[in-house]
Design a protein around this motif. Structure first.
Motif, PDB file in Angstrom:
ATOM      1  N   ALA A 238       0.864  -1.086   0.034  1.00  0.00           N
ATOM      2  CA  ALA A 238      -0.003   0.210  -0.002  1.00  0.00           C
ATOM      3  C   ALA A 238       0.669   1.319   0.238  1.00  0.00           C
ATOM      4  O   ALA A 238       0.763   1.985   0.540  1.00  0.00           O
ATOM      5  CB  ALA A 238      -0.894   0.361   1.422  1.00  0.00           C
ATOM      6  N   PHE A 239       1.485   1.281  -1.030  1.00  0.00           N
ATOM      7  CA  PHE A 239       2.621   2.767  -1.347  1.00  0.00           C
ATOM      8  C   PHE A 239       2.027   3.726  -2.172  1.00  0.00           C
ATOM      9  O   PHE A 239       2.431   4.269  -2.304  1.00  0.00           O
ATOM     10  CB  PHE A 239       3.459   2.233  -1.372  1.00  0.00           C
TER      11      PHE A 239
ATOM     12  N   ILE B  24      12.771  -7.581  -5.429  1.00  0.00           N
ATOM     13  CA  ILE B  24      12.837  -6.105  -5.455  1.00  0.00           C
ATOM     14  C   ILE B  24      11.675  -5.753  -4.912  1.00  0.00           C
ATOM     15  O   ILE B  24      12.221  -4.236  -4.738  1.00  0.00           O
ATOM     16  CB  ILE B  24      12.990  -6.363  -7.459  1.00  0.00           C
ATOM     17  N   ALA B  25      10.464  -6.314  -5.375  1.00  0.00           N
ATOM     18  CA  ALA B  25       9.559  -5.365  -4.414  1.00  0.00           C
ATOM     19  C   ALA B  25      10.502  -5.141  -2.917  1.00  0.00           C
ATOM     20  O   ALA B  25       9.691  -4.524  -2.293  1.00  0.00           O
ATOM     21  CB  ALA B  25       8.809  -7.056  -4.609  1.00  0.00           C
TER      22      ALA B  25
ATOM     23  N   ARG C  30       9.129  -3.005   9.047  1.00  0.00           N
ATOM     24  CA  ARG C  30       8.112  -3.452   9.392  1.00  0.00           C
ATOM     25  C   ARG C  30       7.081  -3.798   8.097  1.00  0.00           C
ATOM     26  O   ARG C  30       5.878  -5.250   8.079  1.00  0.00           O
ATOM     27  CB  ARG C  30       7.135  -2.426  10.165  1.00  0.00           C
ATOM     28  N   ALA C  31       6.974  -3.375   7.215  1.00  0.00           N
ATOM     29  CA  ALA C  31       5.959  -3.066   5.887  1.00  0.00           C
ATOM     30  C   ALA C  31       6.683  -4.853   5.406  1.00  0.00           C
ATOM     31  O   ALA C  31       6.179  -5.158   4.907  1.00  0.00           O
ATOM     32  CB  ALA C  31       6.315  -1.824   5.439  1.00  0.00           C
TER      33      ALA C  31
ATOM     34  N   TYR D 158       4.455  -7.481   4.658  1.00  0.00           N
ATOM     35  CA  TYR D 158       4.101  -7.795   2.688  1.00  0.00           C
ATOM     36  C   TYR D 158       4.472  -9.299   2.482  1.00  0.00           C
ATOM     37  O   TYR D 158       3.485 -10.165   1.438  1.00  0.00           O
ATOM     38  CB  TYR D 158       5.598  -7.110   2.042  1.00  0.00           C
ATOM     39  N   ILE D 159       5.749 -10.185   3.273  1.00  0.00           N
ATOM     40  CA  ILE D 159       5.728 -11.154   3.082  1.00  0.00           C
ATOM     41  C   ILE D 159       4.895 -12.216   4.055  1.00  0.00           C
ATOM     42  O   ILE D 159       4.084 -12.929   2.917  1.00  0.00           O
ATOM     43  CB  ILE D 159       7.365 -12.369   3.813  1.00  0.00           C
TER      44      ILE D 159
END
Length: 367
Positions: free
Chosen positions: A165-166, A299-300, A308-309, A313-314
């Motif tokens: 969510a960026f 890369i992501a 934390r983000a 994500y993972i």
């Protein structure tokens, strides 16, 4: 490229890379008739056909997009067109220059039921959509696929998923939209600054897997109307997408795809984390044997600045249930929590189905 013709280029590799990176139509268009005349005949023919076929496909999908715009307008549904033909027109001035498949539109979540009804009115349907499932808020999906013969639409209510969510969000995105023309219609699209940040986020989410994604970002930078680059950098910091923006900037500059604004380039040079990411992306787009899925993840993750983000994500990519899981294992709302322990098995089943389909398609081609 013309100067390379006599230098022992491996043209089969060139064509394979151009197709894999979705830039064959772009190469054919840029060379034109005079340029392709200096290439080996099979290369010139392949590039010319790639452009022509993509022109037919792009024009058909632009027609479908225009029909959707009309359907939304007739139903009073505000919508933003993203990517697809509107990006091709805004960035390149030609729908045949970009390879795109799905059509993408974003509506407000409160307008989703009316948007769905409008799509159904022109023949689109979705197996995954159920109003009560979306309203439950249990599943993190922010987009649903709708299809009819020859056309697929991804209907969004946010620009990016929760695990990534960026991208710009909220009502300010709607307030900053502009209009462009698509086949005689005025179509709402993201404003210039939001387009730049969205393309950076979208490219990073997919690991900048293709040269076409970098070209899109470079063209968006190059064609942006005069805007405050310091404001763009501030917006990137606020949406936690600064490294994503700067990676796109570094790639566009290192591949000489456009003249990058000095303020953005200076910021990119101050980020010491960019060099290894940029090298990995560049190596990958010229490697026919790359581990695509692994590179996408690495890369992501590398573009996410917060530890934390990165964990989120993972965890969410692996464990968060999706509406597609519910299609495989329909459960009543009270039992939705069971999707968490069932998720690994459902993912394994979906991957098995995908692998089987690829093998079947490959076998059909060989026969």
């Amino acid at each position: 490229m013309i100067a390379l013709a006599g230098r022992g280029v491996d043209w089969n590799r060139f064509l394979a890379l151009a197709n894999r990176n979705s830039v064959a139509p772009m190469a054919g268009a840029r060379l034109g008739a005079e340029g392709t005349a200096n290439l080996p005949p099979h290369v010139a023919r392949a590039l010319r056909l790639s452009y022509q076929v993509n022109a037919l496909r792009g024009n058909h999908r632009a027609d479908c997009a225009a029909e959707i715009v009309d359907a939304f307008a007739a139903s009073g549904v505000p919508a933003i067109a993203i990517k697809g033909p509107v990006l091709a027109i805004a960035a390149y001035g030609d729908v045949a220059m970009r390879v795109f498949g799905d059509l993408d539109f974003m509506v407000r979540l409160s307008d989703l039921p009316r948007a769905v009804k409008a799509l159904e009115g022109i023949g689109y349907s979705s197996e995954a959509y159920r109003a009560d499932v979306v309203e439950s808020g249990f599943f993190p999906d922010v987009t649903l696929g709708f299809s009819r013969e020859g056309s697929v639409v991804d209907l969004h209510w946010r620009l990016s998923p929760g695990h990534f969510a960026f991208a710009p969000e909220g009502e300010q995105v709607w307030n900053r939209t502009v209009e462009i023309e698509l086949l005689g219609r005025r179509v709402r699209v993201l404003g210039p600054a939001d387009t730049i940040l969205f393309q950076a986020c979208h490219g990073s989410k997919h690991g900048w897997m293709t040269l076409a994604q970098i070209c899109d970002f470079a063209r968006v930078l190059a064609t942006a109307k005069p805007i405050s680059w310091s404001s763009v950098l501030d917006d990137a910091r606020r949406t936690r997408s600064l490294r994503m923006l700067l990676l796109g900037v570094d790639l566009a500059d290192s591949l000489s795809l456009c003249e990058v604004p000095a303020e953005l380039l200076d910021a990119a040079r101050r980020d010491t984390h960019l060099a290894p990411l940029s090298r990995r992306v560049t190596r990958g787009i010229f490697d026919l044997r790359r581990a695509v899925e692994l590179d996408e993840w690495l890369i992501a993750i590398g573009t996410i600045e917060s530890a934390r983000a990165r964990v989120r994500y993972i965890v969410e990519r692996v464990f968060a249930p999706k509406m597609s899981d519910r299609m495989l294992m329909p459960l009543p709302r009270a039992l939705y929590p069971l999707y968490y322990p069932a998720r690994p098995f459902l993912v394994a089943f979906k991957r098995r189905e995908l692998l089987f389909r690829k093998r079947r398609d490959t076998g059909a081609l060989r026969s």
